[in-house]
Structure formats: C-alpha cells, structure tokens
Design a protein around this motif. Structure first.
Motif, PDB file in Angstrom:
ATOM      1  N   PHE A  98      40.719 -10.711  -6.229  1.00 44.93           N
ATOM      2  CA  PHE A  98      39.456 -10.031  -5.962  1.00 44.93           C
ATOM      3  C   PHE A  98      38.817  -9.565  -7.262  1.00 44.93           C
ATOM      4  N   LEU A  99      39.631  -9.062  -8.188  1.00 49.35           N
ATOM      5  CA  LEU A  99      39.093  -8.604  -9.476  1.00 49.35           C
ATOM      6  C   LEU A  99      38.484  -9.746 -10.281  1.00 49.35           C
ATOM      7  N   ASP A 100      38.956 -10.956 -10.061  1.00 50.34           N
ATOM      8  CA  ASP A 100      38.461 -12.103 -10.820  1.00 50.34           C
ATOM      9  C   ASP A 100      37.098 -12.587 -10.347  1.00 50.34           C
ATOM     10  N   ARG A 101      36.595 -12.038  -9.242  1.00 46.57           N
ATOM     11  CA  ARG A 101      35.270 -12.429  -8.767  1.00 46.57           C
ATOM     12  C   ARG A 101      34.213 -12.065  -9.818  1.00 46.57           C
ATOM     13  N   PRO A 102      33.257 -12.931 -10.080  1.00 45.34           N
ATOM     14  CA  PRO A 102      32.241 -12.629 -11.099  1.00 45.34           C
ATOM     15  C   PRO A 102      31.480 -11.334 -10.840  1.00 45.34           C
ATOM     16  N   THR A 103      31.369 -10.959  -9.559  1.00 47.24           N
ATOM     17  CA  THR A 103      30.609  -9.753  -9.211  1.00 47.24           C
ATOM     18  C   THR A 103      31.479  -8.501  -9.162  1.00 47.24           C
ATOM     19  N   ALA A 104      32.752  -8.597  -9.545  1.00 47.72           N
ATOM     20  CA  ALA A 104      33.671  -7.464  -9.426  1.00 47.72           C
ATOM     21  C   ALA A 104      33.925  -6.760 -10.750  1.00 47.72           C
ATOM     22  N   THR A 105      33.110  -7.013 -11.755  1.00 50.02           N
ATOM     23  CA  THR A 105      33.331  -6.390 -13.070  1.00 50.02           C
ATOM     24  C   THR A 105      33.344  -4.869 -12.986  1.00 50.02           C
ATOM     25  N   GLY A 106      32.441  -4.310 -12.209  1.00 47.22           N
ATOM     26  CA  GLY A 106      32.359  -2.855 -12.081  1.00 47.22           C
ATOM     27  C   GLY A 106      33.059  -2.316 -10.861  1.00 47.22           C
ATOM     28  N   PHE A 107      33.846  -3.145 -10.187  1.00 43.82           N
ATOM     29  CA  PHE A 107      34.534  -2.711  -8.975  1.00 43.82           C
ATOM     30  C   PHE A 107      35.384  -1.469  -9.245  1.00 43.82           C
ATOM     31  N   GLU A 108      35.080  -0.389  -8.504  1.00 44.96           N
ATOM     32  CA  GLU A 108      35.852   0.867  -8.532  1.00 44.96           C
ATOM     33  C   GLU A 108      35.895   1.527  -9.908  1.00 44.96           C
ATOM     34  N   ARG A 109      34.895   1.298 -10.730  1.00 47.28           N
ATOM     35  CA  ARG A 109      34.854   1.893 -12.074  1.00 47.28           C
ATOM     36  C   ARG A 109      34.262   3.289 -12.022  1.00 47.28           C
ATOM     37  N   PRO A 110      34.933   4.286 -12.629  1.00 49.25           N
ATOM     38  CA  PRO A 110      36.266   4.283 -13.232  1.00 49.25           C
ATOM     39  C   PRO A 110      37.340   4.900 -12.338  1.00 49.25           C
ATOM     40  N   TYR A 111      36.917   5.432 -11.182  1.00 52.18           N
ATOM     41  CA  TYR A 111      37.804   6.233 -10.332  1.00 52.18           C
ATOM     42  C   TYR A 111      38.983   5.414  -9.807  1.00 52.18           C
ATOM     43  N   GLY A 112      38.684   4.273  -9.196  1.00 54.88           N
ATOM     44  CA  GLY A 112      39.748   3.445  -8.669  1.00 54.88           C
ATOM     45  C   GLY A 112      40.636   2.879  -9.758  1.00 54.88           C
ATOM     46  N   TRP A 113      40.044   2.553 -10.911  1.00 57.12           N
ATOM     47  CA  TRP A 113      40.843   2.083 -12.049  1.00 57.12           C
ATOM     48  C   TRP A 113      41.920   3.116 -12.394  1.00 57.12           C
ATOM     49  N   ALA A 114      41.488   4.366 -12.499  1.00 58.14           N
ATOM     50  CA  ALA A 114      42.403   5.425 -12.927  1.00 58.14           C
ATOM     51  C   ALA A 114      43.481   5.684 -11.887  1.00 58.14           C
ATOM     52  N   TRP A 115      43.110   5.678 -10.615  1.00 56.77           N
ATOM     53  CA  TRP A 115      44.107   5.927  -9.583  1.00 56.77           C
ATOM     54  C   TRP A 115      45.125   4.799  -9.517  1.00 56.77           C
ATOM     55  N   ALA A 143      42.990  -3.003 -19.351  1.00 55.81           N
ATOM     56  CA  ALA A 143      42.103  -3.834 -20.166  1.00 55.81           C
ATOM     57  C   ALA A 143      40.645  -3.496 -19.902  1.00 55.81           C
ATOM     58  N   ARG A 144      40.333  -3.162 -18.674  1.00 56.95           N
ATOM     59  CA  ARG A 144      38.950  -2.788 -18.359  1.00 56.95           C
ATOM     60  C   ARG A 144      38.578  -1.467 -19.024  1.00 56.95           C
ATOM     61  N   PHE A 145      39.501  -0.527 -19.072  1.00 59.94           N
ATOM     62  CA  PHE A 145      39.224   0.715 -19.807  1.00 59.94           C
ATOM     63  C   PHE A 145      38.995   0.418 -21.290  1.00 59.94           C
ATOM     64  N   HIS A 146      39.818  -0.418 -21.868  1.00 67.23           N
ATOM     65  CA  HIS A 146      39.661  -0.767 -23.278  1.00 67.23           C
ATOM     66  C   HIS A 146      38.285  -1.365 -23.551  1.00 67.23           C
ATOM     67  N   ALA A 147      37.795  -2.181 -22.638  1.00 64.24           N
ATOM     68  CA  ALA A 147      36.504  -2.834 -22.836  1.00 64.24           C
ATOM     69  C   ALA A 147      35.333  -1.904 -22.548  1.00 64.24           C
ATOM     70  N   PHE A 148      35.508  -1.011 -21.570  1.00 66.51           N
ATOM     71  CA  PHE A 148      34.397  -0.194 -21.092  1.00 66.51           C
ATOM     72  C   PHE A 148      34.131   1.038 -21.960  1.00 66.51           C
ATOM     73  N   LEU A 149      35.181   1.740 -22.364  1.00 64.96           N
ATOM     74  CA  LEU A 149      34.986   3.028 -23.038  1.00 64.96           C
ATOM     75  C   LEU A 149      34.188   2.926 -24.333  1.00 64.96           C
ATOM     76  N   PRO A 150      34.389   1.893 -25.165  1.00 69.19           N
ATOM     77  CA  PRO A 150      33.593   1.835 -26.393  1.00 69.19           C
ATOM     78  C   PRO A 150      32.097   1.655 -26.149  1.00 69.19           C
ATOM     79  N   LYS A 151      31.719   1.075 -25.037  1.00 72.12           N
ATOM     80  CA  LYS A 151      30.290   0.828 -24.796  1.00 72.12           C
ATOM     81  C   LYS A 151      29.646   1.854 -23.870  1.00 72.12           C
TER      82      LYS A 151
END
Length: 336
Positions: A98-115, A143-151
């Motif tokens: 599901f995460l690999d879907r092109p439209t899932a880049t922001g899926f559950e960002r950042p709350y679900g990522w952290a949980w 990896a998503r945190f690493h990519a997201f936080l700098p931007k």
C-alpha cells in the motif's frame, strides 16, 4: 495515579474488541481506478480495524505494552495469540504494498508514521518474532522521516494528527537505539523550529484537538534539551508557576462524546496529563512549576479516565492515550 492491573484489563479488553472490527472504517485512500474499491482488509491486511489505520496501529502498541507490563493479565494470552496471527511477514508485505502506491507518499504523515515506529519499538521488547516481521515497515517510515523533515520549512503546530512535535517524540524514542542519524535530525529540526520560542500564549484548545500545541512542544524540548531544558521552559511559559496561561491548567469540556471530533477533547486531557508529568519530571527538583504541573496532570486524568470506554467514537483510540498518561512512552519515564 499509577497504571494498575484494573486499568490494564479495562483498556486491553476494549481494544481487543475493536482491533479486528472492520466497520465502520475510515479509509485514507486516493482511488486510482475502480479496482481500488475493495474492503479495508484487502488494502491493509493488519491495520484494518479500530475505525482507521493509525488507531489500529496504536491499539496494537497499547495491547502489546499492557501484555508486557502485566504478563499475567487475563487477556494477555489472547493478545499474544492475536499478535502471532497478525504481525507476520506476509501481512506486513501487504501493508508495504500500500505504501508503494504513487498516491501514498503522504499517507498517515506524520502521526501514523510515528505510531508505527512506537509499535515496532514495543514489539522489540518481547521475546517474539513480531518486531522482525514489522522491521521492513518501520524502516520504510523511518526513511520517510529522513526525507520529509529537511524539507518541512515550518513546524506543524496544530493540535490534531499533523502535529509535528508529537510525531517526533514517538519517532525519537524509536530512533534512540536504532538510528542515530534520525535522532540528530530530529534534535536539529526541533531546535530550529522551537528553540527560540518564548512567552507562549497557548491559544487552545480548538474544538476538535486531542493534542496541546504548547505542551507537546515543551515535552519534545524536554527530551531534546535534557539538562538544558529548564532555561528554555522558563522563557517559553514564564508565568506557568502562576497557572498562566490558564487554559493549559484547565481540563477541556467535552459536550458530546458521540461526536467523533468533539470526543477528541478527552484525548487532549489525557495527552496533556502525559505532557505535564513529563515536564514535571524534566524540571529540576524545587522548580516552582513542578507542583503545578503534577497537580494539573491529575486534574486532566480525573476529567478523562472515566470516559475512555463507553462510546465507540472515543473507545476506538482513547485507551492508548490513557496508557501514555499513566505509564509514559518508555519504561524509563516517570510514573510518580
């Protein structure tokens, strides 16, 4: 107030009842075509219960933690059996797909990522294969945190799922023994965003918030700054010893617990209790805010604990925040 076996039984029994309850379920899905019109379990082989994905994730965190803290709990065997059936590599592969879907880049960002990272950290504390199964999913979100936080140019200060301080508290707890680069990134971003904050006015709560923008920030800075926290806190909330801003010391009123958004305010009271306890523990002994912080934590707990169960709009998630309030995120957290 301490986490007791009675609390644990009440929370875990309620959460087990909805971890596998598929409906009602709120999907976070961008449909790319008619083939996406499938039931929740087809998209999410593990996290298809508890009304939504993130609530299912932290429901699993909660029951695993309770089974570890109270291994003789009447429902502990049922928790372990359910985990043996669900937290397995083939089901994790479905979640990864599901995460690999092109439209899932922001899926559950950042709350679900952290949980998810918090769940993986808890699973790793058990003598079971669950953490190994979940590891690819945890790596994907790290990896998503690493990519997201700098931007992320500006911090997300809202009191809902998008709050960045809350997410970083959970992510940093996971990263501590696993990903020193992520710890360094989190600390640097927290200092960039919050290091100069002063005289917080705490215009909260909003009508559907379950996090305190002010207190989650302070809690994060207590972790990030360590022994240098008190000076920052004294500038951030300079009148806290006088219970000002008053809203931070006053439990929120919940007018309708059948309204899913208004019911968020029970979660606000619980998350504030967690934050106030952590802040009190981080301040030096004798600091004038410690007693007020501890008293405020108890007031917020008293306001919310009776309502953790009773209506599904709160019951599908509130026990996780009650566990944070009573027991913290990490075993080393203060339980006074």
């Amino acid at each position: 107030m301490h986490l007791s076996p009675d609390h644990a039984t009440r929370f875990a029994t309620a959460t087990l009842s909805h971890l596998g309850r598929e409906y009602p379920y709120k999907m976070d899905l961008v449909m790319a075509g008619p083939e996406d019109a499938k039931p929740p379990r087809d998209h999410h082989p593990i996290f298809h219960g508890s009304f939504d994905w993130h609530s299912c994730v932290h429901g699993w965190w909660q029951v695993l933690r309770l089974a570890r803290r109270f291994p003789d709990l009447s429902v502990a065997a049922a928790i372990r059996a359910r985990a043996d059936a669900m937290l397995v590599p083939d089901k994790v592969a479905g979640e990864l797909a599901f995460l690999d879907r092109p439209t899932a880049t922001g899926f559950e960002r950042p709350y679900g990522w952290a949980w998810l990272l918090a769940l993986h950290a808890e699973a790793a504390a058990h003598d079971a294969p669950w953490a190994a199964a979940l590891e690819p999913l945890a790596a994907a979100f790290a990896a998503r945190f690493h990519a997201f936080l700098p931007k992320l140019t500006y911090p997300l200060r809202v009191g809902t799922h998008f709050n960045i301080a809350f997410a970083l508290l959970l992510a940093r707890h996971w990263a501590g023994p696993r990903d020193p680069a992520l710890v360094a990134l989190i600390d640097a971003r927290a200092q960039d965003w919050f290091g100069g904050d002063a005289d917080c006015q705490a215009w909260e709560p909003g009508g559907d918030e379950f996090l305190s923008s002010a207190l989650t920030e302070a809690h994060l800075m207590a972790i990030v700054r360590g022994t240098r926290f008190a000076d920052w806190f004294d500038a951030f909330l300079p009148r806290a010893a006088q219970r000002t801003p008053a809203t931070l010391f006053t439990p929120a009123t919940v007018s309708d617990r059948s309204d899913g958004k208004i019911a968020h305010l029970d979660g606000l009271n619980l998350s504030r209790a967690w934050c106030w306890r952590a802040i009190a523990a981080a301040l030096p002994a004798g600091h004038p805010v410690v007693a007020e912080a501890e008293a405020s934590a108890l007031r917020h707990l008293d306001a919310a604990l009776p309502h953790v169960t009773g209506d599904y709009m709160g019951e599908h998630w509130l026990a996780s925040f009650a566990l944070l309030a009573l027991d913290g995120l990490a075993d080393r957290e203060d339980r006074s």
